[in-house]
Design an enzyme around this catalytic site. Structure first.
Site, PDB file in Angstrom:
ATOM      1  N   GLY A  27       0.854  -1.190   0.000  1.00 26.32           N
ATOM      2  CA  GLY A  27       0.000   0.000   0.000  1.00 26.32           C
ATOM      3  C   GLY A  27       0.884   1.232   0.000  1.00 26.32           C
ATOM      4  O   GLY A  27       1.745   1.392  -0.873  1.00 26.32           O
ATOM      5  N   GLU A  99       1.784   1.870  11.307  1.00 18.37           N
ATOM      6  CA  GLU A  99       0.816   0.832  10.941  1.00 18.37           C
ATOM      7  C   GLU A  99       0.004   0.361  12.152  1.00 18.37           C
ATOM      8  O   GLU A  99      -0.492  -0.760  12.172  1.00 18.37           O
ATOM      9  CB  GLU A  99       1.553  -0.354  10.307  1.00 18.37           C
ATOM     10  CG  GLU A  99       2.423   0.013   9.127  1.00 18.37           C
ATOM     11  CD  GLU A  99       1.652   0.562   7.943  1.00 18.37           C
ATOM     12  OE1 GLU A  99       0.520   0.105   7.696  1.00 18.37           O
ATOM     13  OE2 GLU A  99       2.177   1.455   7.259  1.00 18.37           O
TER      14      GLU A  99
END
Length: 189
Positions: A27, A99
């Protein structure tokens, strides 16, 4: 809503004792390498497919209006293209924070585009985390992306950077392509 996974990731002790670890990004880690790395290579992993099924309450949306970002969903017949980074374990302090909203480090086999493979780590936000939004129609995902913004900017920009990064790698992702068509229709382009 936030599923803060920092302490979970720090307790996993995967690759302890290693001076270097390969990390696979699929991503924003493809196009936003805001961390030190020793080397980076185009790569892919097998048995996973990229989906805009994870909520972003901390970067591309808010708790009241989450954006959508990618995670990986197990699919034995699929592969996912991205970028592999050779990093030192110290980099995980930064990455675990970046994250933190539901993503856990998992061990995967990474296949380099120029040949060869290795074991490494990837961040995956599975269906069990509180920020997981799950499947939706391409049109619904596109509407949510078009409307969302958060502390890291517009969700639409995240999507555009990812689509452009995949094109630069010479890779196609049908999920991304379909959502991009819906986003273009929403903007009247």
């Amino acid at each position: 809503m936030s599923t803060n996974t920092i302490s979970i990731n720090q307790s996993l002790h995967r690759f302890d004792g290693h001076r270097e670890v390969w990390l696979f990004g699929y991503g924003s880690l493809i196009w936003k390498a805001d961390f030190d790395f020793i080397e980076r290579r185009p790569a892919r992993i097998h048995g996973w497919t990229r989906r805009f099924w994870q909520g972003s309450h901390d970067h591309r949306g808010t708790p009241e209006a989450p954006g959508r970002v990618v995670t990986l969903i197990a699919d034995a017949a699929a592969h996912c293209a991205g970028m592999a980074y050779l990093i030192t374990p110290e980099v995980f302090d930064h990455l675990d924070h970046r994250e933190k909203n539901g993503y856990l480090r998992e061990i995967v086999n990474i296949e380099f585009s120029q040949g060869g493979s290795t074991q490494g780590l990837v961040y995956i936000a599975g269906p069990g985390n509180e920020a997981f939004l799950g499947a939706a129609s391409d049109a619904e995902i596109a509407r949510q992306i078009a409307q969302s913004k958060g502390p890291s900017g517009l969700n639409r920009d995240y999507f555009a950077h990812l689509a452009d990064a995949l094109r630069a790698l010479g890779e196609s992702d049908s999920h991304i392509d379909r959502i991009e068509q819906e986003l273009l229709a929403l903007s009247g382009a």
